[in-house]
Design a protein around this motif. Structure first.
Motif, PDB file in Angstrom:
ATOM      1  N   TYR A   1       0.476  10.321  13.101  1.00 20.42           N
ATOM      2  CA  TYR A   1      -0.516  11.322  12.691  1.00 20.42           C
ATOM      3  C   TYR A   1      -1.954  10.984  13.064  1.00 20.42           C
ATOM      4  O   TYR A   1      -2.832  11.827  12.939  1.00 20.42           O
ATOM      5  N   TYR A   2      -2.191   9.779  13.540  1.00 20.09           N
ATOM      6  CA  TYR A   2      -3.546   9.375  13.937  1.00 20.09           C
ATOM      7  C   TYR A   2      -4.152  10.324  14.978  1.00 20.09           C
ATOM      8  O   TYR A   2      -5.283  10.775  14.795  1.00 20.09           O
TER       9      TYR A   2
ATOM     10  N   THR B   1       0.821  -1.206   0.000  1.00 22.31           N
ATOM     11  CA  THR B   1       0.000   0.000   0.000  1.00 22.31           C
ATOM     12  C   THR B   1       0.854   1.255   0.000  1.00 22.31           C
ATOM     13  O   THR B   1       0.380   2.327  -0.363  1.00 22.31           O
ATOM     14  N   GLY B   2       2.087   1.127   0.443  1.00 26.17           N
ATOM     15  CA  GLY B   2       2.954   2.292   0.543  1.00 26.17           C
ATOM     16  C   GLY B   2       2.735   3.061   1.834  1.00 26.17           C
ATOM     17  O   GLY B   2       3.419   4.052   2.086  1.00 26.17           O
ATOM     18  N   LEU B   3       1.793   2.617   2.662  1.00 24.86           N
ATOM     19  CA  LEU B   3       1.541   3.276   3.944  1.00 24.86           C
ATOM     20  C   LEU B   3       2.551   2.777   4.968  1.00 24.86           C
ATOM     21  O   LEU B   3       2.812   1.584   5.070  1.00 24.86           O
ATOM     22  N   ILE B   4       3.095   3.700   5.723  1.00 23.70           N
ATOM     23  CA  ILE B   4       4.122   3.363   6.702  1.00 23.70           C
ATOM     24  C   ILE B   4       3.488   3.402   8.094  1.00 23.70           C
ATOM     25  O   ILE B   4       2.996   4.455   8.529  1.00 23.70           O
ATOM     26  N   PRO B   5       3.456   2.243   8.786  1.00 20.37           N
ATOM     27  CA  PRO B   5       2.806   2.174  10.099  1.00 20.37           C
ATOM     28  C   PRO B   5       3.249   3.245  11.088  1.00 20.37           C
ATOM     29  O   PRO B   5       2.431   3.787  11.823  1.00 20.37           O
ATOM     30  N   GLU B   6       4.536   3.597  11.103  1.00 15.97           N
ATOM     31  CA  GLU B   6       5.023   4.601  12.041  1.00 15.97           C
ATOM     32  C   GLU B   6       4.361   5.951  11.785  1.00 15.97           C
ATOM     33  O   GLU B   6       4.037   6.685  12.716  1.00 15.97           O
TER      34      GLU B   6
ATOM     35  N   ILE C   1      -2.077  -1.533  14.583  1.00 18.40           N
ATOM     36  CA  ILE C   1      -1.779  -1.813  13.188  1.00 18.40           C
ATOM     37  C   ILE C   1      -1.179  -3.206  13.035  1.00 18.40           C
ATOM     38  O   ILE C   1      -0.206  -3.554  13.700  1.00 18.40           O
ATOM     39  N   GLU C   2      -1.779  -3.976  12.149  1.00 15.90           N
ATOM     40  CA  GLU C   2      -1.228  -5.275  11.768  1.00 15.90           C
ATOM     41  C   GLU C   2      -0.642  -5.090  10.367  1.00 15.90           C
ATOM     42  O   GLU C   2      -1.370  -4.811   9.420  1.00 15.90           O
ATOM     43  N   TYR C   3       0.670  -5.200  10.263  1.00 14.55           N
ATOM     44  CA  TYR C   3       1.365  -4.986   8.995  1.00 14.55           C
ATOM     45  C   TYR C   3       1.461  -6.325   8.278  1.00 14.55           C
ATOM     46  O   TYR C   3       1.997  -7.292   8.824  1.00 14.55           O
ATOM     47  N   LEU C   4       0.935  -6.396   7.061  1.00 13.08           N
ATOM     48  CA  LEU C   4       0.909  -7.638   6.315  1.00 13.08           C
ATOM     49  C   LEU C   4       1.947  -7.621   5.196  1.00 13.08           C
ATOM     50  O   LEU C   4       1.855  -6.812   4.270  1.00 13.08           O
ATOM     51  N   PRO C   5       2.935  -8.509   5.274  1.00 13.36           N
ATOM     52  CA  PRO C   5       3.942  -8.555   4.222  1.00 13.36           C
ATOM     53  C   PRO C   5       3.349  -9.116   2.922  1.00 13.36           C
ATOM     54  O   PRO C   5       2.307  -9.780   2.938  1.00 13.36           O
ATOM     55  N   VAL C   6       4.041  -8.863   1.839  1.00 10.21           N
ATOM     56  CA  VAL C   6       3.628  -9.394   0.546  1.00 10.21           C
ATOM     57  C   VAL C   6       3.781 -10.906   0.561  1.00 10.21           C
ATOM     58  O   VAL C   6       4.782 -11.444   1.042  1.00 10.21           O
ATOM     59  N   LEU C   7       2.782 -11.592   0.024  1.00 16.41           N
ATOM     60  CA  LEU C   7       2.821 -13.041  -0.133  1.00 16.41           C
ATOM     61  C   LEU C   7       2.320 -13.349  -1.533  1.00 16.41           C
ATOM     62  O   LEU C   7       1.251 -12.856  -1.939  1.00 16.41           O
TER      63      LEU C   7
END
Length: 108
Positions: free
Chosen positions: A40-41, A30-35, A57-63
């Protein structure tokens, strides 16, 4: 801002008085960076029903799945973006483009 609007709409439609937490899934592609999302939330939800809530945030790697041998793997530099099983280059994306609200904990 889009995340905040979606969560506010959901909480409001469920007659929430306040929101404790918002859990989201964010795919690596997505290009969104969890940090940055976490940073900014609080500003994005200031003055809304979400103010004071925690963002999880649950960051999902590419599979991907190899089209040749059906091996599922994470393409990256270490495997030269090729299937580690057959070294094939054709694959189908299984995970990594998600951006969704997984759960909202509300107070009613």
């Amino acid at each position: 801002m889009r995340l905040a609007k979606m969560a506010i709409d959901t909480a409001t439609s469920n007659n929430a008085k306040s929101v404790e937490s918002v859990s989201i899934q964010v795919g690596e592609m997505t290009g969104l960076i969890p940090e940055y999302l976490k940073r900014y939330y609080p500003k994005a939800v200031q003055g809304t029903i979400l103010e004071g809530s925690m963002l999880q945030i649950e960051y999902l790697p590419v599979l991907v799945r190899c089209r040749n041998c059906s091996c599922e793997y994470h393409p990256d530099r270490s495997n030269e973006y090729l299937c580690p099983s057959c070294r094939g280059s054709g694959s189908d994306l299984l995970k990594g483009r998600e951006f969704l609200i997984k759960n909202i904990v509300i107070n009613d």
